[in-house]
Design an enzyme around this catalytic site. Structure first.
Site, PDB file in Angstrom:
ATOM      1  N   ARG A  40      -0.404  -8.650  -3.509  1.00 34.23           N
ATOM      2  CA  ARG A  40      -0.445  -7.579  -2.504  1.00 34.23           C
ATOM      3  C   ARG A  40       0.398  -8.004  -1.309  1.00 34.23           C
ATOM      4  O   ARG A  40       0.303  -9.152  -0.842  1.00 34.23           O
ATOM      5  CB  ARG A  40      -1.892  -7.326  -2.077  1.00 34.23           C
ATOM      6  CG  ARG A  40      -2.010  -6.559  -0.780  1.00 34.23           C
ATOM      7  CD  ARG A  40      -3.347  -5.926  -0.560  1.00 34.23           C
ATOM      8  NE  ARG A  40      -3.585  -5.619   0.841  1.00 34.23           N
ATOM      9  CZ  ARG A  40      -2.948  -4.673   1.543  1.00 34.23           C
ATOM     10  NH1 ARG A  40      -2.020  -3.920   0.958  1.00 34.23           N
ATOM     11  NH2 ARG A  40      -3.219  -4.481   2.807  1.00 34.23           N
ATOM     12  N   ARG A  52       2.236  11.159  -8.662  1.00 34.45           N
ATOM     13  CA  ARG A  52       1.564  11.315  -7.362  1.00 34.45           C
ATOM     14  C   ARG A  52       2.376  10.763  -6.189  1.00 34.45           C
ATOM     15  O   ARG A  52       1.815  10.462  -5.138  1.00 34.45           O
ATOM     16  CB  ARG A  52       0.185  10.628  -7.361  1.00 34.45           C
ATOM     17  CG  ARG A  52      -0.816  11.363  -8.214  1.00 34.45           C
ATOM     18  CD  ARG A  52      -2.130  10.626  -8.284  1.00 34.45           C
ATOM     19  NE  ARG A  52      -3.025  11.353  -9.165  1.00 34.45           N
ATOM     20  CZ  ARG A  52      -4.092  12.012  -8.751  1.00 34.45           C
ATOM     21  NH1 ARG A  52      -4.436  12.005  -7.491  1.00 34.45           N
ATOM     22  NH2 ARG A  52      -4.836  12.655  -9.605  1.00 34.45           N
ATOM     23  N   GLY A  55       0.824  -1.206   0.000  1.00 38.48           N
ATOM     24  CA  GLY A  55       0.000   0.000   0.000  1.00 38.48           C
ATOM     25  C   GLY A  55       0.858   1.256   0.000  1.00 38.48           C
ATOM     26  O   GLY A  55       0.560   2.240  -0.678  1.00 38.48           O
ATOM     27  N   ARG A  72       7.853  -3.724  12.413  1.00 35.38           N
ATOM     28  CA  ARG A  72       7.072  -3.807  11.177  1.00 35.38           C
ATOM     29  C   ARG A  72       7.978  -4.093   9.995  1.00 35.38           C
ATOM     30  O   ARG A  72       7.615  -4.828   9.095  1.00 35.38           O
ATOM     31  CB  ARG A  72       6.319  -2.498  10.927  1.00 35.38           C
ATOM     32  CG  ARG A  72       5.147  -2.353  11.858  1.00 35.38           C
ATOM     33  CD  ARG A  72       4.440  -1.050  11.627  1.00 35.38           C
ATOM     34  NE  ARG A  72       3.371  -0.912  12.595  1.00 35.38           N
ATOM     35  CZ  ARG A  72       2.104  -0.715  12.294  1.00 35.38           C
ATOM     36  NH1 ARG A  72       1.722  -0.596  11.057  1.00 35.38           N
ATOM     37  NH2 ARG A  72       1.200  -0.623  13.231  1.00 35.38           N
ATOM     38  N   ARG A 107       7.347   1.840   1.251  1.00 32.94           N
ATOM     39  CA  ARG A 107       7.618   0.409   1.416  1.00 32.94           C
ATOM     40  C   ARG A 107       8.023  -0.201   0.075  1.00 32.94           C
ATOM     41  O   ARG A 107       8.838  -1.122   0.035  1.00 32.94           O
ATOM     42  CB  ARG A 107       6.366  -0.307   1.924  1.00 32.94           C
ATOM     43  CG  ARG A 107       6.078  -0.059   3.375  1.00 32.94           C
ATOM     44  CD  ARG A 107       6.332  -1.343   4.152  1.00 32.94           C
ATOM     45  NE  ARG A 107       6.170  -1.111   5.563  1.00 32.94           N
ATOM     46  CZ  ARG A 107       5.118  -1.493   6.281  1.00 32.94           C
ATOM     47  NH1 ARG A 107       4.130  -2.141   5.684  1.00 32.94           N
ATOM     48  NH2 ARG A 107       5.059  -1.257   7.549  1.00 32.94           N
TER      49      ARG A 107
END
Ligand code: HPA
Length: 234
Positions: A87, A43, A20, A217, A24
């Site tokens: 994903r 963007r 997302g 994380r 990352r």
């Protein structure tokens, strides 16, 4: 070039990993790919293409939520010829046997609605993962001794949820975790004959209120990238 991706034709690999977060995407490309080069920055939604064990791979940010992911998945598949989309992201656990840092392979993704609802209308389409990718990801996770679960997840439209009863129903129906993108990824991939899978790391727990510290994380995220790459080329 498409409206949202500035890459030239041929700059996008047939295999695309989709976190997302665009930062990352940069981290994963710099950490796991050989000779990564930035192919998109429209963007600020960075995309990188390099190779992994000799195989071309693109890592392209999807943004948060299904409308954003839908834009990138559509353009990657329809305009750039992507054939395998995985994903890689975080999720919130909805079962007590699922723990922080566990990896979840989403067999199916339930939702209230997806951006594809306008096409499917009254059909309650069941978005599901590509079996070959799911099996390969399972095998890769087992080989690494990763704590992995395969099952249904919930793709929600909201992070700040004002309907706790919906989460309760999901938990009651055995749904492992909540995130915000997989149902649309599976649906778009199915529509265009591409393979899709969501490999997720549990970053927070809806039943206990626990959350992973930021430093953890990154490590957990790395395991997920390795599982996704191994699955894509199994
Ligand atoms: N809700 C929705 N998406 C998420 C969550 C959550 O709790 N955690 C990680 N992604």
């Amino acid at each position: 070039m498409t409206i949202h991706i500035g890459a030239d034709p041929g700059d996008i690999a047939e295999t695309v990993l989709m976190p997302g977060d665009p930062y990352r995407a940069r981290w994963a490309a710099e950490t796991f790919l050989e000779s990564p080069r930035r192919v998109n920055e429209v963007r600020g939604m960075f995309g990188y293409t390099g190779t992994w064990q000799g195989h071309p791979v693109t890592i392209q940010g999807s943004g948060m939520g299904m409308p954003s992911l839908s834009i990138y998945a559509n353009e990657l598949i329809r305009d750039y010829g992507a054939k395998t989309l995985i994903r890689i992201g975080s999720c919130g656990a909805m079962q007590s046997h699922v723990k922080l840092r566990d990896v979840i392979l989403a067999m199916t993704a339930s939702s209230i609605s997806t951006p594809s609802r306008g096409i499917l209308r009254e059909l309650a389409f069941a978005p599901c993962a590509d079996w070959g990718l799911l099996k390969a990801a399972w095998d890769a996770a087992q080989a690494k001794w990763t704590m992995v679960h395969a099952g249904g997840i919930y793709s929600s439209d909201v992070f700040y949820d004002e309907r706790p009863d919906l989460n309760e129903q999901m938990t009651r129906h055995g749904i492992l975790a909540v995130e915000m993108e997989a149902a649309e990824l599976y649906t778009v991939a199915a529509r265009h004959g591409a393979r899709a899978l969501a490999v997720l790391t549990v970053s927070d727990h809806l039943l206990t209120g626990e959350a992973l510290p930021a430093a953890d994380r990154e490590n957990s995220f790395g395991e997920m990238v390795e599982i996704a790459l191994a699955a894509a080329f199994a």
